[in-house]
Enzyme design. Structure first.
Site, short mmCIF file in Angstrom:
data_model
loop_
_atom_site.label_atom_id
_atom_site.label_comp_id
_atom_site.label_asym_id
_atom_site.label_seq_id
_atom_site.Cartn_x
_atom_site.Cartn_y
_atom_site.Cartn_z
N THR A 13 0.85 -1.20 0.00
CA THR A 13 0.00 0.00 0.00
C THR A 13 0.88 1.24 0.00
OG1 THR A 13 -0.16 0.03 2.43
CG2 THR A 13 -1.87 -1.18 1.21
N GLY A 14 0.36 2.32 -0.58
CA GLY A 14 1.18 3.52 -0.71
C GLY A 14 2.42 3.27 -1.53
N GLY A 15 2.26 2.51 -2.60
CA GLY A 15 3.42 2.07 -3.37
C GLY A 15 3.85 2.97 -4.50
N GLY A 18 8.19 7.06 -2.38
CA GLY A 18 8.94 6.85 -1.15
C GLY A 18 9.33 5.41 -0.88
N ILE A 19 9.20 5.01 0.39
CA ILE A 19 9.60 3.68 0.82
C ILE A 19 8.81 2.61 0.11
CG2 ILE A 19 9.60 2.13 2.82
CD1 ILE A 19 10.23 4.66 4.54
N GLY A 20 7.52 2.84 -0.12
CA GLY A 20 6.70 1.87 -0.81
C GLY A 20 7.18 1.59 -2.21
N SER A 138 7.61 3.52 12.82
CA SER A 138 8.48 4.68 12.90
C SER A 138 9.14 4.70 14.26
CB SER A 138 7.69 5.98 12.70
OG SER A 138 8.48 7.12 13.02
N TYR A 151 0.74 11.44 15.79
CA TYR A 151 1.58 10.61 14.93
C TYR A 151 2.34 9.58 15.75
CZ TYR A 151 5.17 9.20 11.59
OH TYR A 151 6.00 8.46 10.78
#
Length: 247
Positions: A13-15, A18-20, A138, A151
């Site tokens: 997800t969120g690919g 960034g990191i994804g 995180s 957060y």
């Protein structure tokens, strides 16, 4: 290049950024059949083109359970299974306690907590023994940075999920772990630094290795947790932070 994920079906997800995206590229290079999600179709298309190797993009909002169901319905039609889930999508919107409002709360916990729950839950019917779940946490979940309590708490929840789900899923042979980056050179953190004078220098000052992390460094940690190289690692939080949490 090794092929640790040959014919494995990997969901990120969120690919699209960034990191994804960095993780999706490495998974694809190691033989995985990669499915990524993102809200914006244009970014999703661009990411799929960048990843190559037959990657598939499914547009959707991770906070919408209908969109998540549609993602897994597509994967079930294509392959009938899921081997790896990287619940990566997240948001970082630091707001001090006095300024928190309901919209900010709903946004932070909707993406960082609710979406993680249902990303994993909806995958379970397609996962079998040997499946792996990696959650994106995180160091903020452990460090309690000021001015961003929501957060911090949302990422502490992610850490707790890995512990609980390790017990919940142990009889099914599914491992759950967390990768917890520190300051990493992403578009998200760069926008935060640009809007907050002095923040970048302050972050780097607290890193024993003296720099921000690189996307590929976090992505390699994700692949380690998702692979048989970590076959006896479960319920663990792997900090990729240049030593911040440990020192």
């Amino acid at each position: 290049m090794t092929k640790r994920f040959e014919d494995k079906v990997v969901v990120i997800t969120g690919g699209s950024d960034g990191i994804g995206l960095a993780s999706a590229q490495l998974f694809a290079e190691e033989g995985a059949r990669v499915y990524i999600t993102a809200r914006r179709q244009a970014l999703l298309d661009q990411a799929v083109s960048q990843i190559g190797h037959g990657a598939v993009g499914v547009q959707g909002d991770v906070t919408n359970v209908t969109d998540l169901a549609r993602l897994y319905e597509r994967i079930e039609r294509d392959h009938g299974k899921v081997d790896v889930v990287f619940a990566n999508a997240g948001v970082h919107e630091p707001v001090p306690l006095e300024a928190i409002d309901e919209a900010h709360f709903n946004s932070t916990f909707g993406i960082n907590v609710k979406a993680v729950v249902f990303t994993v839950q909806k995958a379970l019917p397609l996962m079998t023994e040997g499946g792996v779940i990696v959650l994106n946490g995180s160091i903020a979940g452990s460090k309690a940075y000021p001015g961003q309590s929501l957060y911090n708490a949302s990422k502490a929840a992610v850490r707790s999920f890995a512990r609980s789900w390790t017990n919940d899923l142990k009889e099914r042979g599914i491992r759950v772990n967390v990768v917890s980056p520190g300051g990493t050179e992403t578009r998200l953190i760069r926008s935060y630094f640009d809007a907050t004078p002095g923040a970048e220098a302050e972050v780097i000052k607290g890193v024993p290795l003296g720099r921000l992390g690189r996307l590929e460094e976090v992505a390699r940690a994700v692949l380690f947790l998702a692979s048989n190289d970590s076959s006896f690692v479960a319920g663990h939080e792997l900090f990729v932070d240049g030593g911040v949490a440990a020192v």
